[in-house]
Motif scaffolding. Structure first.
Motif, mmCIF file in Angstrom:
data_model
loop_
_atom_site.group_PDB
_atom_site.id
_atom_site.type_symbol
_atom_site.label_atom_id
_atom_site.label_comp_id
_atom_site.label_asym_id
_atom_site.label_seq_id
_atom_site.Cartn_x
_atom_site.Cartn_y
_atom_site.Cartn_z
ATOM 1 N N PHE A 192 -15.547 5.974 -8.866
ATOM 2 C CA PHE A 192 -16.488 5.465 -7.874
ATOM 3 C C PHE A 192 -17.839 6.156 -8.087
ATOM 4 N N ASN A 199 -13.126 3.320 -14.083
ATOM 5 C CA ASN A 199 -13.252 2.865 -12.693
ATOM 6 C C ASN A 199 -13.378 4.009 -11.695
ATOM 7 N N TYR A 247 -15.055 2.070 2.127
ATOM 8 C CA TYR A 247 -15.410 3.322 1.452
ATOM 9 C C TYR A 247 -15.923 3.118 0.031
ATOM 10 N N VAL A 248 -15.512 2.020 -0.609
ATOM 11 C CA VAL A 248 -15.825 1.877 -2.033
ATOM 12 C C VAL A 248 -16.806 0.733 -2.297
ATOM 13 N N ARG A 302 1.999 1.674 -3.625
ATOM 14 C CA ARG A 302 0.936 1.967 -4.593
ATOM 15 C C ARG A 302 0.552 3.443 -4.576
ATOM 16 N N ARG A 303 0.698 4.097 -3.406
ATOM 17 C CA ARG A 303 0.418 5.538 -3.352
ATOM 18 C C ARG A 303 1.229 6.292 -4.381
ATOM 19 N N LYS A 328 -10.070 -0.488 3.912
ATOM 20 C CA LYS A 328 -10.568 0.835 3.498
ATOM 21 C C LYS A 328 -11.278 0.739 2.157
ATOM 22 N N ASN A 351 0.821 -1.216 0.000
ATOM 23 C CA ASN A 351 0.000 0.000 0.000
ATOM 24 C C ASN A 351 0.855 1.267 0.000
ATOM 25 N N GLU A 388 -9.921 -2.540 -7.688
ATOM 26 C CA GLU A 388 -8.586 -2.344 -8.267
ATOM 27 C C GLU A 388 -8.209 -0.869 -8.273
ATOM 28 N N ALA A 389 -9.179 -0.028 -8.645
ATOM 29 C CA ALA A 389 -8.900 1.408 -8.660
ATOM 30 C C ALA A 389 -8.581 1.902 -7.256
ATOM 31 N N ALA A 390 -9.344 1.427 -6.274
ATOM 32 C CA ALA A 390 -9.111 1.871 -4.899
ATOM 33 C C ALA A 390 -7.750 1.391 -4.395
ATOM 34 N N ARG A 391 -7.442 0.108 -4.669
ATOM 35 C CA ARG A 391 -6.149 -0.422 -4.216
ATOM 36 C C ARG A 391 -5.002 0.318 -4.900
ATOM 37 N N SER A 392 -5.185 0.669 -6.188
ATOM 38 C CA SER A 392 -4.102 1.343 -6.900
ATOM 39 C C SER A 392 -3.895 2.759 -6.362
ATOM 40 N N LEU A 393 -4.883 3.283 -5.632
ATOM 41 C CA LEU A 393 -4.699 4.589 -4.995
ATOM 42 C C LEU A 393 -4.060 4.449 -3.616
ATOM 43 N N GLY A 394 -3.734 3.222 -3.237
ATOM 44 C CA GLY A 394 -3.053 3.005 -1.962
ATOM 45 C C GLY A 394 -3.977 2.669 -0.810
ATOM 46 N N LEU A 395 -5.278 2.555 -1.071
ATOM 47 C CA LEU A 395 -6.186 2.180 0.011
ATOM 48 C C LEU A 395 -5.966 0.717 0.383
ATOM 49 N N SER A 396 -6.037 0.428 1.681
ATOM 50 C CA SER A 396 -5.873 -0.952 2.135
ATOM 51 C C SER A 396 -7.118 -1.756 1.750
ATOM 52 N N TYR A 397 -7.028 -3.068 1.940
ATOM 53 C CA TYR A 397 -8.175 -3.929 1.635
ATOM 54 C C TYR A 397 -9.408 -3.466 2.408
ATOM 55 N N VAL A 454 -5.863 8.034 3.226
ATOM 56 C CA VAL A 454 -4.572 7.346 3.255
ATOM 57 C C VAL A 454 -3.450 8.291 3.675
ATOM 58 N N GLY A 510 -13.060 -3.823 -11.064
ATOM 59 C CA GLY A 510 -12.343 -2.577 -11.349
ATOM 60 C C GLY A 510 -12.456 -1.557 -10.233
ATOM 61 N N GLN A 511 -13.564 -1.593 -9.502
ATOM 62 C CA GLN A 511 -13.743 -0.646 -8.401
ATOM 63 C C GLN A 511 -12.696 -0.859 -7.319
ATOM 64 N N PHE A 567 -7.291 3.261 -15.862
ATOM 65 C CA PHE A 567 -7.825 2.039 -16.457
ATOM 66 C C PHE A 567 -8.614 2.339 -17.727
ATOM 67 N N HIS A 580 -20.628 6.285 -6.585
ATOM 68 C CA HIS A 580 -21.416 6.826 -5.473
ATOM 69 C C HIS A 580 -20.781 8.066 -4.873
#
Ligand code: ATP
Ligand code: MG
Lengths: 246, 259
Positions: free
Chosen positions: A95, A93, B175-176, A82-83, B171, A79, B160-169, A111, B157-158, A89, A97
């Motif tokens: 969000f 992708n 949040y997503v 990845r930041r 989070k 993590n 994956e996008a969140a994880r690629s932003l550094g969010l943990s599993y 984060v 993809g949702q 994509f 909502h």
């Protein structure tokens, strides 16, 4: 020109899906400021290669160093890395909502623990950069494909990444919207943002890339400057590929 | 005295009732016996309170339990090319046993076992807790499958996008994925709540004085089943219709935010 710094170093990268060997030994160094364009036939492993770079796919073999750290090491907190690696994509992708602003500030706030006001200020200035300053309060469902992809790029930029990974960012777009997204990417390249771009846009590859990788059957079959790859292809596979796409 | 004869009742009523046809007089007498004599409507109200407490308590427990089970099951299933970690496989196995046992046995039997073998509650409060726990565990098994389908309905993809932003599993889930999943499963959860409300009528077997048990008590006092049981049905029906209406309002509001 000063000495280039190595940002990503890939050694003997392999990826199997069950019996299927998708990546069969990839070695490459990506330097700071590089715009690496990855081309190749469908199924050659371009997406898989890109996704292993931030461990969305876990490699079956080989090593990936990002800023000197072996991120394939199981003890590494992925993590944290990845930041620093933004990803864009094909299917955007976003969000659905959350508003555009909510999409962009989620990770900085949750984060990086950035104060909300600061995160929003930053998001708004990045939105302005991609020409969408007035859409901050919109929901993704209210945007066109091109606008969505520009938001997705801006969202990735909110984390101040050291590299941006693009997987066919324009392939899901109507033709008239491809230009607006490529323009944003060209602007990033002009600002020396390090990028790895999987694309079928050969014009972009030639114009913006400083290195082109031709992937075939899970290997980098040919690599070089755009002028060499497009002007003087060596392998038969690349010649055949180019004759189909150009 | 907990009984009034028809003749005794007739003596005390206003004259205009005497002019009514027999069957209507009889109905009014039974209504009096069921609701008014000895303030029996209070029995219904108290019973309804217990029914409501058990329904809400069990639903809350069912949702928490169901969500936990669903997250364990989906994260276990998300390991496609590798084996999931050992701990996760253990938890997943426990969840599977739980789902099989709970969905494979009748609710009535589960209540009997919890009430007379495992928890054996004595006081009224203990019985309520026993009912909530039993129905909650039962409901959790059904919510788990609802929640699992909700989580799986969210495009990969949702996350994956969140994880690629550094969010943990976690989070990413919080949040997503979960907010979107809840929206998708709200109608099914509403149905589960309605089922649960109706299933609470079974708790009378562990001697909990819910609204059904109260109606039974009244019948055993008056020896007249008609009005108490028809009224009981009407009460359940009214609550279910109210809940259905509230759910449709909620759904419409959620759909509006979708655009
Ligand atoms: N999760 C997966 N499970 C099994 N096989 C997979 C998975 N992902 C990719 N593959 C297989 O790996 C191979 C390479 O896929 P990849 O998506 O990397 O190709 P690509 O070069 O990006 O192709 P395209 O140009 O069509 O996007 C394909 O044969 C694909 O079927
Ligand atoms: Mg691909």
């Amino acid at each position: 020109m000063t000495d280039k710094q190595v940002l990503i170093k890939v050694e003997g990268l392999q990826k199997d899906f069950g019996e299927k060997k998708v990546l069969q030994g990839i070695d490459i160094e990506i330097d700071q400021g590089d715009v690496v364009v990855v081309i190749g036939p469908s199924g050659s492993g371009k997406s898989t290669f890109l996704r292993t770079l931030n461990l969305l796919e876990v490699p079956t073999g080989g090593r990936i160093f990002f800023e000197g750290v072996d991120i394939t090491d199981k003890t590494v907190d992925i993590n944290l890395h990845r930041r620093k690696m933004g990803m864009v994509f094909q299917q955007f992708n976003l969000f659905p909502h959350m508003t555009v602003l909510g999409n962009m500030t989620l990770s900085p706030i949750k984060v990086l623990k950035m104060p909300k006001a600061e995160a929003e200020k930053k998001a708004l200035s990045l939105l302005a950069r991609v020409g969408l300053a007035d859409r901050a309060e919109s929901y993704p469902g209210q945007l066109s494909g091109g606008q969505k992809q520009r938001v997705a790029i801006a969202r990735a930029l909110c984390m101040d990444p050291d590299v941006l990974l693009f997987d066919e960012p324009t392939s899901a777009l109507d033709p008239e919207m491809v230009g607006e997204v490529l323009d944003v990417m060209k602007q990033l390249a002009a600002n020396h943002t390090t990028m790895v771009v999987v694309t079928h846009e050969m014009g972009f590859a030639r114009e913006v890339g400083n290195r082109v990788l031709f992937m075939d059957e899970g290997k980098i079959a040919e690599e070089g400057a755009p002028t060499d790859i497009f002007g003087n292809p060596q392998s038969d596979r690349l010649k055949e590929f180019l004759s189909k796409v150009l | 005295m907990n009984f009034v004869t028809f003749e005794m009742w007739l003596e005390g009523v206003p004259d205009w009732i005497l002019a009514l046809p027999d069957w209507l007089q009889n109905f009014m007498y039974q209504f009096y016996q069921t609701f008014i004599f000895e303030q029996r409507y209070m029995l219904f109200l108290n019973g309804l309170k217990i029914t409501a407490i058990v329904t809400v308590g069990a639903l809350a427990m069912g949702i928490v339990l169901g969500l936990i089970v669903a997250i364990i099951r989906t994260s276990n299933d998300s390991f496609v090319s590798r084996k999931p970690p050992f701990i996760l496989r253990i938890f997943n196995a426990i969840c599977k046993i739980y789902l099989t046992v709970i969905r494979g046995t009748p609710m009535m039997v589960q209540l009997l076992i919890m009430g007379f073998v495992i928890m054996v509650p004595k006081t009224e409060t203990e019985i309520i807790v026993c009912a909530i726990v039993t129905l909650g565990i039962n409901s959790g098994a059904y919510v788990a499958e609802i929640a699992r389908s909700g989580l799986m309905s969210i495009d990969a993809g949702q996350s994956e996008a969140a994880r690629s932003l550094g969010l943990s599993y976690f989070k990413t889930m919080w949040y997503v994925v979960i907010p979107q999943a809840i929206k998708n499963i709200l109608p099914a959860l509403g149905n589960e709540m309605i089922t649960l409300l109706k299933d609470t009528s079974l708790v009378s077997v562990i001697a909990l004085r819910d609204v059904t048990k109260q109606a039974q008590n009244i019948v055993s006092k008056t020896y007249q089943a008609y009005v108490p049981y028809i009224s009981l049905a009407a009460i359940y029906l009214a609550i279910v219709m109210l809940l259905t209406w509230l759910l449709s309002l909620l759904e419409r509001r959620l759909r509006k935010s979708d655009r």
